[in-house]
Write an enzyme that holds these catalytic residues in place. Structure first.
Site, PDB file in Angstrom:
ATOM      1  N   GLU A 203       0.847  -1.108   0.321  1.00 24.82           N
ATOM      2  CA  GLU A 203      -0.100  -0.079  -0.110  1.00 24.82           C
ATOM      3  C   GLU A 203       1.089   1.251  -0.061  1.00 24.82           C
ATOM      4  O   GLU A 203       0.584   2.233  -0.446  1.00 24.82           O
ATOM      5  CB  GLU A 203      -0.972  -0.019   1.230  1.00 24.82           C
TER       6      GLU A 203
ATOM      7  N   TYR B 145     -16.127  24.837  -2.478  1.00 26.88           N
ATOM      8  CA  TYR B 145     -15.859  23.328  -2.817  1.00 26.88           C
ATOM      9  C   TYR B 145     -14.549  22.794  -3.603  1.00 26.88           C
ATOM     10  O   TYR B 145     -13.806  21.966  -3.150  1.00 26.88           O
ATOM     11  CB  TYR B 145     -16.830  22.594  -3.201  1.00 26.88           C
TER      12      TYR B 145
ATOM     13  N   ILE C 231      -6.967   4.930   7.703  1.00 25.47           N
ATOM     14  CA  ILE C 231      -7.693   6.112   6.905  1.00 25.47           C
ATOM     15  C   ILE C 231      -8.396   6.630   7.987  1.00 25.47           C
ATOM     16  O   ILE C 231      -9.230   7.891   7.978  1.00 25.47           O
ATOM     17  CB  ILE C 231      -8.649   5.213   6.066  1.00 25.47           C
ATOM     18  N   GLU C 232      -8.474   6.307   9.267  1.00 26.76           N
ATOM     19  CA  GLU C 232      -9.304   6.912  10.561  1.00 26.76           C
ATOM     20  C   GLU C 232      -8.363   8.168  10.708  1.00 26.76           C
ATOM     21  O   GLU C 232      -9.046   9.227  10.957  1.00 26.76           O
ATOM     22  CB  GLU C 232      -9.356   6.116  11.910  1.00 26.76           C
TER      23      GLU C 232
ATOM     24  N   LYS D 260     -12.110   2.890   1.155  1.00 25.75           N
ATOM     25  CA  LYS D 260     -11.123   2.302   0.619  1.00 25.75           C
ATOM     26  C   LYS D 260     -11.502   0.985  -0.338  1.00 25.75           C
ATOM     27  O   LYS D 260     -11.889   0.093   0.398  1.00 25.75           O
ATOM     28  CB  LYS D 260     -10.106   2.009   1.793  1.00 25.75           C
TER      29      LYS D 260
END
Length: 120
Positions: free
Chosen positions: A22, A53, A72-73, A99
């Site tokens: 990864e 945005y 990812i947290e 993910k």
């Protein structure tokens, strides 16, 4: 009454994750940003009363490029913190990170996390 500005499915290529593949190859992440505004965005027809945005997307892309996250947290948390620190009109933000290529042995669409943060 609550006004919101949101971005759905921003695709980011990043090197986040626990496994060496990864971190070396990278992968796609999909980000949703949902900002609740402190006041009405409709009070005027001016950008000063809302959140750009495009700037939200720029912030996510820069954060992903600058830092490699194991979780990812943590990535979601840092996005929320960055939005609250740079966007004074945002009173509360929810970040969802999905993910789709999680290195697990099950067939699934994606895994993900959501965090909601607001001003104290």
């Amino acid at each position: 009454m609550t006004d919101r500005v949101f971005v759905s499915n921003l695709c980011v290529h990043g090197f986040h994750g626990l496994h060496s593949a990864e971190k070396n190859l990278g992968q796609k992440f999909f980000i949703d940003i949902d900002c609740e505004l402190a006041g009405p965005a409709t009070a005027t027809d001016k950008m000063a009363n809302t959140v750009d945005y495009g700037a939200l997307c720029d912030l996510v892309m820069e954060l992903s490029a600058q830092t490699v996250f194991n979780l990812i947290e943590t990535f979601a948390e840092r996005i929320a913190e960055a939005i609250l620190s740079t966007q004074p009109l945002v009173s509360r933000v929810t970040i969802t990170v999905r993910k789709p290529s999680a290195p697990i042995r099950y067939f699934l669409d994606h895994v993900g996390v959501s965090v909601t943060r607001g001003r104290a």
